[in-house]
Design an enzyme around this catalytic site. Structure first.
Site, short mmCIF file in Angstrom:
data_model
loop_
_atom_site.label_atom_id
_atom_site.label_comp_id
_atom_site.label_asym_id
_atom_site.label_seq_id
_atom_site.Cartn_x
_atom_site.Cartn_y
_atom_site.Cartn_z
N ASP A 171 50.03 42.23 36.48
CA ASP A 171 49.13 42.54 37.62
C ASP A 171 49.14 40.96 38.09
O ASP A 171 49.96 40.42 39.08
CB ASP A 171 47.75 43.14 37.26
CG ASP A 171 46.79 43.15 38.53
OD1 ASP A 171 46.93 42.31 39.80
OD2 ASP A 171 45.64 43.82 38.57
N LYS A 209 49.77 44.56 44.25
CA LYS A 209 48.67 44.54 45.15
C LYS A 209 49.07 43.82 46.55
O LYS A 209 49.54 42.80 46.45
CB LYS A 209 47.33 44.24 44.58
CG LYS A 209 46.76 44.72 43.36
CD LYS A 209 45.72 44.15 42.93
CE LYS A 209 45.27 44.95 41.53
NZ LYS A 209 44.11 44.09 40.95
N GLY A 264 44.46 48.26 43.34
CA GLY A 264 43.37 48.51 44.18
C GLY A 264 42.34 47.04 43.83
O GLY A 264 42.44 46.56 42.90
N LYS A 322 39.05 49.99 31.83
CA LYS A 322 38.92 48.42 31.81
C LYS A 322 38.42 48.10 30.23
O LYS A 322 37.60 48.89 29.74
CB LYS A 322 38.04 47.73 32.88
CG LYS A 322 38.27 48.02 34.21
CD LYS A 322 39.49 46.84 34.56
CE LYS A 322 39.66 47.05 36.06
NZ LYS A 322 40.69 46.14 36.39
N SER A 335 40.47 53.96 38.41
CA SER A 335 40.01 52.60 37.36
C SER A 335 38.65 52.59 37.19
O SER A 335 37.75 52.67 38.16
CB SER A 335 40.33 51.38 38.42
OG SER A 335 40.15 50.19 37.63
N ASP A 371 43.43 48.36 31.23
CA ASP A 371 43.64 47.10 31.94
C ASP A 371 42.51 45.94 31.51
O ASP A 371 41.31 46.15 31.34
CB ASP A 371 43.30 47.05 33.34
CG ASP A 371 43.55 46.15 34.37
OD1 ASP A 371 44.00 45.04 33.93
OD2 ASP A 371 43.33 46.20 35.41
N GLU A 383 47.92 46.81 31.09
CA GLU A 383 48.02 46.12 32.12
C GLU A 383 47.29 44.67 31.75
O GLU A 383 46.10 44.67 31.47
CB GLU A 383 47.11 46.86 33.36
CG GLU A 383 47.07 46.06 34.65
CD GLU A 383 46.46 46.52 35.85
OE1 GLU A 383 46.06 47.79 35.63
OE2 GLU A 383 46.08 46.20 36.78
N LYS A 401 42.53 55.00 34.15
CA LYS A 401 42.66 53.66 33.72
C LYS A 401 41.28 53.06 33.22
O LYS A 401 40.40 53.50 33.96
CB LYS A 401 43.34 52.91 34.84
CG LYS A 401 42.93 51.23 34.77
CD LYS A 401 43.96 50.46 35.91
CE LYS A 401 43.17 49.13 36.19
NZ LYS A 401 43.80 48.58 37.32
O1 OSB Z 1 42.83 44.23 37.96
O2 OSB Z 1 43.00 46.14 38.83
C1 OSB Z 1 42.55 45.24 38.51
C2 OSB Z 1 39.26 45.73 40.79
C3 OSB Z 1 39.03 44.45 41.20
C4 OSB Z 1 39.95 43.26 40.71
C5 OSB Z 1 40.80 43.77 39.92
C6 OSB Z 1 41.23 44.89 39.55
C7 OSB Z 1 40.57 46.06 40.12
C8 OSB Z 1 40.60 47.34 39.70
C9 OSB Z 1 39.82 48.39 40.64
O3 OSB Z 1 40.97 47.65 38.58
C10 OSB Z 1 40.88 49.27 41.36
C11 OSB Z 1 40.55 50.14 42.43
O4 OSB Z 1 39.87 51.14 42.18
O5 OSB Z 1 40.16 49.65 43.78
MG MG Z 2 44.40 44.97 37.06
#
Ligand code: OSB
Ligand code: MG
Length: 382
Positions: A239, A263, A291, A163, A135, A189, A214, A161
């Site tokens: 999510d 999660k 994560g 952001k 991510s 995401d 996402e 992924k």
């Molecule tokens: O939306 O998935 C998410 C991290 C913190 C809060 C929300 C998210 C995330 C990540 C990181 O996308 C995922 C990771 O590498 O742990």
């Molecule tokens: Mg997410």
């Protein structure tokens, strides 16, 4: 199984590089580690909560408070036959899922160790390896993002992924496709950064053959997501909107998503994560393990749950070095082959605890003993 003692440790470790999302920027991982004791055995859990309540309603202090005031005293109040009991016991309390999950995770690890099983085995996992993705936070420029994507593709990550947020969406996704071609397993995401008014922009993302988008819309929405999914070719993955198996059932019935990100912390623990996994499997909805920038204990829990059969899409469970110079488990969590992690077979989470690393990162710690309870909190009898 009677839990005799619980330790909480608050730790803070620096991230290798800041992680920016549409919710803000993280430079450190701050979390609460939980140890649950039974006889000579210790089980480990980690709260995946963020230090500010931007992702869900909890923060590190509220997790500590809920654990100390309600959840630990309740855990001490009776015998546990199976870790599934813990989810039931805590069900009277609304939400606060990350607080519940931290303690429940420690009980699952303890249960697995007491029974000489790996956590994966205790959960009914069937995979011996899991595929993992990465991510990537919002980068200052598209050029910087392309550099990072190139590095992660070279490292063999099975899913990229990215952001996105308003003003940083179509252009970076187009640039990635132009530079790396149509075959890179790519997704975006949005962390709830859009509304249905952005539907034209969101439809443009359909051109890029994303595996999914996402959580494009509000964190508490499943209605508008259903409207959007009808208009999009790209599968929507939820999510933030999914906290329970009931949420998942309703979202699936409404057609709000075609994929779910599970999660463990967000859904209140491993028992509930498994419940959502099973429900999605019965409805033909694939899931993957999200994560929260976990340290090694939380990451090990993620690997164990991701070994269940319907976790058929690579998750965000990257190796330790993607996030931290030093981790709290040993050995560091690392690829067995590019983009692949082994599921441990040793008892419990299958990693040893790096006590020196925890000492270096320690902010606060406290022990609680079943036979020295000071609380007078009255807890409904579940
Ligand atoms: O939306 O998935 C998410 C991290 C913190 C809060 C929300 C998210 C995330 C990540 C990181 O996308 C995922 C990771 O590498 O742990
Ligand atoms: Mg997410």
């Amino acid at each position: 199984m009677k839990i005799e003692r619980v330790d909480l440790q608050r730790i803070k470790i620096p991230l290798n590089s800041p992680f920016e999302t549409s919710m803000g920027v993280e430079t450190h991982k701050e979390c609460i580690l939980v140890r649950a004791y039974h006889g000579p055995h210790v089980g480990f859990g980690e709260s995946v909560v963020m230090d500010v309540p931007v992702y869900n309603e909890e923060d590190v202090d509220t997790v500590w408070y809920m654990l100390e005031k309600y959840l630990i005293p309740q855990l001490f109040s009776r015998e546990i036959e199976h870790p599934d009991d813990v989810s039931r016991m805590f069900s009277w309390m609304r939400r606060n899922h990350m607080a519940k999950a931290a303690l429940e995770g420690a009980v699952w690890d303890l249960y697995a160790r007491v029974n000489g099983m790996s956590l994966s085995q205790a959960l009914g996992g069937t995979r011996s390896t899991i595929d993992v993705g990465v991510s990537i936070g919002i980068e200052p420029t598209v050029e910087k993002l392309l550099e990072r994507v190139e590095g992660f593709i070279r490292d063999g990550y099975k899913k990229i992924k990215v952001k996105i947020k308003p003003g940083f969406d179509v252009e970076p996704m187009r640039a990635i496709r132009q530079k790396f071609g149509p075959d890179v397993p790519l997704m975006a995401d949005a962390n709830s950064a859009y509304t249905l008014q952005d539907i034209d922009m969101l439809k443009e993302l359909d051109d890029f053959g994303l595996i999914m988008i996402e959580q494009p819309l509000a964190h508490d929405d499943i209605i508008d997501h259903a409207t959007l999914q009808r208009e999009l070719k790209t599968p929507i993955c939820l999510d933030e909107s999914i906290h329970t198996a009931e949420d998942a059932r309703k979202a699936i019935e409404l057609g709000s998503c075609r994929i779910i990100n599970i999660k463990v912390g967000r859904v209140g623990g491993l028992t509930d994560a498994k419940k959502i996994h099973d429900l999605c499997q019965s409805k033909g909805i694939p899931v993957w393990c999200g994560g929260m920038l976990e340290a090694g204990i939380g990451r090990a829990h993620n690997i164990a749950i991701a070994s269940l059969s319907n976790f058929s899409i690579p998750g965000d469970t990257s190796p330790s070095h993607r996030y931290f110079a030093e981790d709290i488990v040993t050995p560091l969590i690392d690829f067995a082959a590019p983009g692949v992690l082994d599921v441990p077979t040793a008892p419990g989470i299958g990693f040893a605890i790096n006590e020196a690393a925890i000492r270096d990162a320690l902010v606060e710690h406290k022990s609680y003993f079943a036979n020295r309870q000071s609380t007078t909190t009255v807890i409904p009898n579940y």
